[in-house]
Design a protein around this motif. Structure first.
Motif, PDB file in Angstrom:
ATOM      1  N   GLU A   1      36.228  52.949  11.940  1.00 19.60           N
ATOM      2  CA  GLU A   1      36.449  54.372  11.720  1.00 19.60           C
ATOM      3  C   GLU A   1      36.369  55.155  13.022  1.00 19.60           C
ATOM      4  OE1 GLU A   1      34.612  58.102   9.089  1.00 19.60           O
ATOM      5  OE2 GLU A   1      33.666  56.110   9.006  1.00 19.60           O
ATOM      6  N   LYS A   2      35.431  54.805  13.906  1.00 18.27           N
ATOM      7  CA  LYS A   2      35.282  55.565  15.147  1.00 18.27           C
ATOM      8  C   LYS A   2      36.554  55.508  15.992  1.00 18.27           C
ATOM      9  CE  LYS A   2      33.234  51.927  18.071  1.00 18.27           C
ATOM     10  NZ  LYS A   2      32.107  51.616  18.978  1.00 18.27           N
ATOM     11  N   ASP A   3      37.268  54.372  15.947  1.00 19.15           N
ATOM     12  CA  ASP A   3      38.501  54.250  16.725  1.00 19.15           C
ATOM     13  C   ASP A   3      39.650  55.022  16.079  1.00 19.15           C
ATOM     14  OD1 ASP A   3      37.176  52.579  18.520  1.00 19.15           O
ATOM     15  OD2 ASP A   3      37.698  50.773  17.386  1.00 19.15           O
ATOM     16  N   VAL A   4      39.738  54.954  14.762  1.00 15.89           N
ATOM     17  CA  VAL A   4      40.778  55.696  14.047  1.00 15.89           C
ATOM     18  C   VAL A   4      40.595  57.200  14.227  1.00 15.89           C
ATOM     19  CG1 VAL A   4      41.696  56.255  11.762  1.00 15.89           C
ATOM     20  CG2 VAL A   4      41.165  53.887  12.331  1.00 15.89           C
ATOM     21  N   SER A   5      39.362  57.668  14.059  1.00 15.62           N
ATOM     22  CA  SER A   5      39.106  59.109  14.150  1.00 15.62           C
ATOM     23  C   SER A   5      39.395  59.636  15.549  1.00 15.62           C
ATOM     24  CB  SER A   5      37.661  59.421  13.733  1.00 15.62           C
ATOM     25  OG  SER A   5      36.734  58.822  14.608  1.00 15.62           O
ATOM     26  N   LEU A   6      39.075  58.841  16.583  1.00 15.84           N
ATOM     27  CA  LEU A   6      39.350  59.290  17.951  1.00 15.84           C
ATOM     28  C   LEU A   6      40.849  59.316  18.230  1.00 15.84           C
ATOM     29  CD1 LEU A   6      38.322  60.171  20.702  1.00 15.84           C
ATOM     30  CD2 LEU A   6      38.076  57.758  21.322  1.00 15.84           C
ATOM     31  N   ALA A   7      41.574  58.306  17.764  1.00 15.79           N
ATOM     32  CA  ALA A   7      43.021  58.285  17.962  1.00 15.79           C
ATOM     33  C   ALA A   7      43.682  59.494  17.297  1.00 15.79           C
ATOM     34  CB  ALA A   7      43.610  56.988  17.414  1.00 15.79           C
ATOM     35  N   LEU A   8      43.265  59.804  16.074  1.00 15.12           N
ATOM     36  CA  LEU A   8      43.829  60.949  15.363  1.00 15.12           C
ATOM     37  C   LEU A   8      43.435  62.260  16.031  1.00 15.12           C
ATOM     38  CD1 LEU A   8      43.260  59.758  11.690  1.00 15.12           C
ATOM     39  CD2 LEU A   8      45.472  60.210  12.751  1.00 15.12           C
TER      40      LEU A   8
ATOM     41  N   SER B   1      52.804  55.625  14.443  1.00 14.54           N
ATOM     42  CA  SER B   1      53.730  56.609  13.887  1.00 14.54           C
ATOM     43  C   SER B   1      53.123  57.304  12.673  1.00 14.54           C
ATOM     44  CB  SER B   1      55.060  55.947  13.507  1.00 14.54           C
ATOM     45  OG  SER B   1      54.874  54.979  12.484  1.00 14.54           O
ATOM     46  N   TYR B   2      52.346  56.564  11.886  1.00 16.32           N
ATOM     47  CA  TYR B   2      51.687  57.179  10.739  1.00 16.32           C
ATOM     48  C   TYR B   2      50.567  58.105  11.214  1.00 16.32           C
ATOM     49  CZ  TYR B   2      49.552  57.687   6.139  1.00 16.32           C
ATOM     50  OH  TYR B   2      49.061  58.206   4.962  1.00 16.32           O
ATOM     51  N   GLN B   3      49.846  57.707  12.250  1.00 16.80           N
ATOM     52  CA  GLN B   3      48.827  58.581  12.829  1.00 16.80           C
ATOM     53  C   GLN B   3      49.454  59.889  13.281  1.00 16.80           C
ATOM     54  OE1 GLN B   3      46.874  56.487  15.996  1.00 16.80           O
ATOM     55  NE2 GLN B   3      46.003  54.916  14.664  1.00 16.80           N
ATOM     56  N   ASP B   4      50.640  59.798  13.865  1.00 11.19           N
ATOM     57  CA  ASP B   4      51.330  61.005  14.320  1.00 11.19           C
ATOM     58  C   ASP B   4      51.706  61.901  13.144  1.00 11.19           C
ATOM     59  OD1 ASP B   4      52.647  62.373  16.682  1.00 11.19           O
ATOM     60  OD2 ASP B   4      54.379  62.153  15.348  1.00 11.19           O
ATOM     61  N   ARG B   5      52.147  61.299  12.054  1.00 13.82           N
ATOM     62  CA  ARG B   5      52.490  62.089  10.863  1.00 13.82           C
ATOM     63  C   ARG B   5      51.259  62.788  10.299  1.00 13.82           C
ATOM     64  NH1 ARG B   5      55.047  58.255   6.714  1.00 13.82           N
ATOM     65  NH2 ARG B   5      55.179  60.196   5.502  1.00 13.82           N
TER      66      ARG B   5
END
Length: 395
Positions: free
Chosen positions: A168-175, A348-352
């Protein structure tokens, strides 16, 4: 012979009860360097500083180093090198070679679901010797709308974890980084990242950072998890003045509020100043504004992902406890759901997702434009003037 045997047995007993240092972990952030000593049992510690060259010495009583742990380790941040060796007293001495003098703060932590016994040493980044004068403050009417974007968890606290190891920490930072980049492309908007690296920020410190940045909106970004892998969807939360809106909201708030224990915060030194704002937060417009912002985020994100909850939810998240600005927590998707986990890995989904959050932010500020005082010579008859998304006074 009996005396010798007794001494040997006493030594064996002491050795059996001694703690073992199993790992040394270093985390570096813009504000500090953290050194974490992972132990298999509790151990008293003492700490002192030495100069010429700058060093910090930590003695762990009745402790030995694990065989697999090297006596010297590479440093990080302010720590150039970590050295260790046994003392005649039975203590393990650890020396931190520093790049510059620093005042340490240390504390011990009890085991939790993620870690065992820990001793933590925090080194604050020293302020520069000569203060740089602050640039002239612009007229208040020129101040952009500030969005504080908080990437949940970080450092020692990984948050939720998927079956395939996505954290989660990596996903949240990327977003958070994607959203900040999009916000900064908008005229009249400015993003401030509460965390911009793999390090932990305390829950109350996140509020303080947003307040110091004069935030007009605070968004905390997370990825959800649940024991049932079929559960999926996006949800948005605001602070609850009374009770949570669902059983899942209670569970989620409890889990997120445990982050300080996982991430390693000295709870003994924590004051109740932030909690005190709860006395009047619900007499202000902060909660109403939070609901409005949360609703617009939820509507925009529904065009990218299904919704777990179709309405803004409420729970007692520590990170949302501020009366200074509207605050929302976004659970983007479930890492425990196979489909959503794959989507969260996809740039690409993160960007959306980030673009949908931007859409919600812009929609909110079309209705809730923060008022900023202007200089006396520029002040219109009304005294206060709203700032538009273009950075010009609204007419």
């Amino acid at each position: 012979m009996r005396v010798l045997l007794a001494c040997l047995m006493t030594g064996m007993a002491l050795g059996a009860n001694a703690a073992e240092l199993r790992d040394v972990r270093l985390w570096s952030s813009p504000d500090s360097t953290r050194v974490v000593f992972d132990l298999d049992a509790t151990a008293a510690h003492t700490i002192f500083t030495l100069e010429n060259p700058s060093r910090i010495v930590v003695d762990l009583s009745d402790t030995h180093r694990a065989a697999a742990l090297a006596s010297q380790l590479e440093g990080k941040g302010q720590v150039q090198r970590v050295r260790s060796g046994p003392q005649e007293s039975g203590a393990l001495r650890i020396v931190l070679d520093l790049a510059a003098a620093a005042k340490p703060k240390s504390f011990a932590l009890q085991p939790n679901d993620s870690y065992g016994f820990r001793v933590v040493v925090d080194l604050a980044t020293a302020a520069p010797a000569t203060a740089v004068p602050a640039p002239p403050r612009p007229a208040m009417a020129e101040k952009p709308i500030v969005i504080a974007i908080d990437a949940g968890h970080g450092g020692e606290d990984p948050g939720a974890r998927s079956r395939r190891g996505l954290l989660e920490k990596d996903v949240s930072l990327a977003l958070a980084r994607r959203l900040a980049a999009l916000v900064n492309q908008q005229q009249g908007l400015h993003a401030v990242l509460v965390r911009d690296g793999d390090y932990y920020v305390g829950l109350r410190e996140r509020i303080d950072k947003a307040r110091d940045a004069q935030a007009d909106l605070f968004i905390s970004i997370h990825a959800n998890s649940y024991r049932d892998p079929s559960v999926r969807g996006t949800a948005v939360y605001v602070l609850s003045p009374k009770g949570a809106s669902s059983e899942h909201a209670v569970m989620l708030a409890n889990r997120e509020n445990m982050s300080d224990l996982v991430g390693g915060v000295d709870t003994d030194s924590r004051d109740d100043q932030t909690l005190a704002v709860l006395a009047d937060i619900f007499q202000t417009s902060a909660l109403e504004a939070s609901h409005d912002a949360g609703g617009r985020l939820l509507e925009a994100m529904s065009r990218v992902n299904v919704l777990q909850r179709t309405r803004v939810q409420q729970a007692s998240f520590v990170v949302l406890k501020s009366a200074s600005f509207p605050s929302v927590l976004v659970e983007t998707a479930f890492l425990t759901n196979e489909r959503e986990e794959r989507q969260l890995r996809d740039p690409s989904y993160q960007d959306r997702l980030a673009r949908s959050m931007l859409e919600g932010i812009k929609g909110y500020f079309k209705s809730y434009r923060p008022l900023h005082q202007v200089a006396e010579a520029e002040r219109p008859a009304g005294g206060l003037q709203p700032v538009s998304l273009s950075g010009q006074a609204a007419r």
